[in-house]
Write an enzyme that holds these catalytic residues in place. Structure first.
Site, PDB file in Angstrom:
ATOM      1  N   ASP A  35     -57.273 117.644  14.291  1.00 12.61           N
ATOM      2  CA  ASP A  35     -56.069 117.521  15.182  1.00 12.61           C
ATOM      3  C   ASP A  35     -55.408 118.694  15.157  1.00 12.61           C
ATOM      4  O   ASP A  35     -55.900 119.560  14.433  1.00 12.61           O
ATOM      5  CB  ASP A  35     -55.104 116.543  13.953  1.00 12.61           C
ATOM      6  CG  ASP A  35     -53.732 116.088  14.830  1.00 12.61           C
ATOM      7  OD1 ASP A  35     -53.976 114.888  15.100  1.00 12.61           O
ATOM      8  OD2 ASP A  35     -53.004 116.930  15.186  1.00 12.61           O
ATOM      9  N   TYR A 151     -50.108 111.405  32.692  1.00 15.40           N
ATOM     10  CA  TYR A 151     -50.703 110.710  31.673  1.00 15.40           C
ATOM     11  C   TYR A 151     -51.480 109.313  32.421  1.00 15.40           C
ATOM     12  O   TYR A 151     -52.689 108.965  31.931  1.00 15.40           O
ATOM     13  CB  TYR A 151     -49.594 109.829  30.777  1.00 15.40           C
ATOM     14  CG  TYR A 151     -49.840 109.276  29.516  1.00 15.40           C
ATOM     15  CD1 TYR A 151     -50.455 109.624  28.517  1.00 15.40           C
ATOM     16  CD2 TYR A 151     -49.770 107.602  29.733  1.00 15.40           C
ATOM     17  CE1 TYR A 151     -50.526 109.188  27.207  1.00 15.40           C
ATOM     18  CE2 TYR A 151     -50.095 106.888  28.721  1.00 15.40           C
ATOM     19  CZ  TYR A 151     -50.486 107.540  27.460  1.00 15.40           C
ATOM     20  OH  TYR A 151     -50.968 106.666  26.196  1.00 15.40           O
TER      21      TYR A 151
HETATM   22  P1  NAD Z   1     -49.083 110.124  18.010  1.00 19.95           P
HETATM   23  O1  NAD Z   1     -48.248 111.109  18.941  1.00 19.95           O
HETATM   24  O2  NAD Z   1     -48.467 109.353  16.814  1.00 19.95           O
HETATM   25  O3  NAD Z   1     -50.195 110.789  17.637  1.00 19.95           O
HETATM   26  C1  NAD Z   1     -51.174 111.518  18.367  1.00 19.95           C
HETATM   27  C2  NAD Z   1     -51.929 112.451  17.524  1.00 19.95           C
HETATM   28  O4  NAD Z   1     -52.800 113.192  18.298  1.00 19.95           O
HETATM   29  C3  NAD Z   1     -51.007 113.407  16.700  1.00 19.95           C
HETATM   30  O5  NAD Z   1     -51.337 113.576  15.283  1.00 19.95           O
HETATM   31  C4  NAD Z   1     -51.156 114.841  17.400  1.00 19.95           C
HETATM   32  O6  NAD Z   1     -50.922 115.876  16.644  1.00 19.95           O
HETATM   33  C5  NAD Z   1     -52.440 114.858  18.060  1.00 19.95           C
HETATM   34  N1  NAD Z   1     -52.545 115.605  19.263  1.00 19.95           N
HETATM   35  C6  NAD Z   1     -51.950 115.834  20.303  1.00 19.95           C
HETATM   36  N2  NAD Z   1     -52.377 116.536  21.079  1.00 19.95           N
HETATM   37  C7  NAD Z   1     -53.456 117.142  20.531  1.00 19.95           C
HETATM   38  C8  NAD Z   1     -54.513 118.129  20.769  1.00 19.95           C
HETATM   39  N3  NAD Z   1     -54.314 118.997  21.958  1.00 19.95           N
HETATM   40  N4  NAD Z   1     -55.492 118.246  20.069  1.00 19.95           N
HETATM   41  C9  NAD Z   1     -55.813 117.593  18.876  1.00 19.95           C
HETATM   42  N5  NAD Z   1     -54.788 116.529  18.440  1.00 19.95           N
HETATM   43  C10 NAD Z   1     -53.840 116.367  19.396  1.00 19.95           C
HETATM   44  O7  NAD Z   1     -49.460 108.934  19.233  1.00 19.95           O
HETATM   45  P2  NAD Z   1     -50.383 107.600  19.051  1.00 19.95           P
HETATM   46  O8  NAD Z   1     -49.557 106.402  19.592  1.00 19.95           O
HETATM   47  O9  NAD Z   1     -50.926 107.510  18.004  1.00 19.95           O
HETATM   48  O10 NAD Z   1     -51.288 108.059  20.082  1.00 19.95           O
HETATM   49  C11 NAD Z   1     -52.797 108.177  20.007  1.00 19.95           C
HETATM   50  C12 NAD Z   1     -53.410 107.828  21.253  1.00 19.95           C
HETATM   51  O11 NAD Z   1     -53.132 106.478  21.553  1.00 19.95           O
HETATM   52  C13 NAD Z   1     -53.316 108.697  22.285  1.00 19.95           C
HETATM   53  O12 NAD Z   1     -54.441 108.902  23.162  1.00 19.95           O
HETATM   54  C14 NAD Z   1     -52.126 107.836  23.342  1.00 19.95           C
HETATM   55  O13 NAD Z   1     -52.334 108.143  24.694  1.00 19.95           O
HETATM   56  C15 NAD Z   1     -52.827 106.385  23.118  1.00 19.95           C
HETATM   57  N6  NAD Z   1     -51.811 105.345  23.278  1.00 19.95           N
HETATM   58  C16 NAD Z   1     -50.952 105.300  22.344  1.00 19.95           C
HETATM   59  C17 NAD Z   1     -49.903 103.966  22.734  1.00 19.95           C
HETATM   60  C18 NAD Z   1     -48.750 103.677  21.979  1.00 19.95           C
HETATM   61  O14 NAD Z   1     -47.768 102.973  22.336  1.00 19.95           O
HETATM   62  N7  NAD Z   1     -48.169 104.410  20.944  1.00 19.95           N
HETATM   63  C19 NAD Z   1     -50.176 103.232  23.962  1.00 19.95           C
HETATM   64  C20 NAD Z   1     -51.137 103.696  24.728  1.00 19.95           C
HETATM   65  C21 NAD Z   1     -52.188 104.269  24.330  1.00 19.95           C
END
Ligand code: NAD
Length: 250
Positions: A35, A151
């Site tokens: 991360d 995105y």
């Molecule tokens: P979140 O923001 O809670 O977690 C994302 C994690 O990724 C964080 O720990 C952050 O520090 C890390 N991160 C961000 N940029 C980074 C980088 N450059 N290098 C390494 N780590 C990095 O979000 P989440 O909801 O857990 O999202 C996780 C994945 O799920 C993402 O790819 C997101 O697009 C996808 N997603 C989430 C949702 C939702 O509704 N939460 C919906 C569709 C897709």
């Protein structure tokens, strides 16, 4: 060296990534959590236990991604499982979006997936491992929102990259799939959760009438990297409470 499978989960300090690390660890693998948030990912690995290792890495930086894989090879071994989960949205008005903002989203969400997949696949092939890779896509691979153009473009790209890499790596016995979450209760949804009007809008387009949990995504990821999914490759499974099936809102 033991026979314990090694898994790398990116963006694993919190949310869906941490839930994936937990679910995959429960299936018996040793997990490397990567991360960009160094302190948070160290705490997450500590919480997970079971030999989990934290490695800070910005998945949008090619040099850091190369260093991550070199460190994993030297300190842990060859991963047979990769979950490309790290992702950012950077919402804002399309007309005000800068090139740097657009590129940053593409670099983390799409280029990072390409780089990690290539590094992991080379290590799997060199070690004769028939591995499994899961990319975190989104419902926004196929449904657009105007305030997160980069995105949406990145996740659409992830869907096609999943198919192309599945074909490229099939001869090596490596499977590549994606999971496309709908609205999941993590920090990415915090601003929506805090706004009653926004949450009403999300519920109006979610037939199951609730947000999904990170664990509901992680369980599908754990299935896809398991032998039970041995004949699935190139697929994106949408875990979205029925949102993609819906043709109207009222
Ligand atoms: P979140 O923001 O809670 O977690 C994302 C994690 O990724 C964080 O720990 C952050 O520090 C890390 N991160 C961000 N940029 C980074 C980088 N450059 N290098 C390494 N780590 C990095 O979000 P989440 O909801 O857990 O999202 C996780 C994945 O799920 C993402 O790819 C997101 O697009 C996808 N997603 C989430 C949702 C939702 O509704 N939460 C919906 C569709 C897709």
């Amino acid at each position: 060296m033991t026979d314990q499978p090694i898994a790398l989960v990116t963006g694993a300090a919190q949310g869906i990534g941490y839930a994936c690390a937990e679910a995959i660890a429960e299936s018996g693998a040793r997990v490397v959590l990567a991360d960009v948030k160094a302190e948070e990912v160290a705490a997450a690995a500590e919480r997970l236990g079971g030999g989990a290792v934290a490695m800070p890495c910005d998945m949008g930086d090619p040099d850091q991604v190369a260093a991550l894989f070199a460190r994993i090879a030297a300190e842990v071994g060859a991963p047979s499982i990769l979950v490309n989960n790290a992702g950012i949205a950077l919402p804002g008005d399309f007309l005000d979006t800068s090139l740097d903002q657009f590129r940053r989203v593409i670099d983390v969400n799409l280029v990072g997936v390409f780089l990690a997949t290539q590094h992991a696949a080379k290590a799997m092939i060199a070690n004769g491992i028939p591995g499994a890779i899961v990319n975190m896509s989104s419902i926004n691979a196929v449904l657009a929102i105007p305030t997160i153009a980069a995105y949406c473009a990145s996740k659409g790209g992830v869907m096609q990259l999943t198919k192309a890499t599945a074909l490229a790596l099939a001869p090596h016995g490596i499977r590549v799939n994606a999971v496309g979450p709908g609205s999941i209760d993590t920090s990415m949804m915090a601003s929506v959760n805090a706004n009653p009007e926004a949450i009403r809008t999300v519920m109006s387009r979610t037939p199951l009438k609730r947000l999904g949990s990170a664990r509901e995504i992680a369980d599908v990821v754990a299935f896809l990297v398991s032998e039970k999914a041995g004949y699935i490759t190139g697929e994106t499974i949408y875990v979205d409470g029925g949102r993609a099936a819906l043709n109207y809102t009222c």
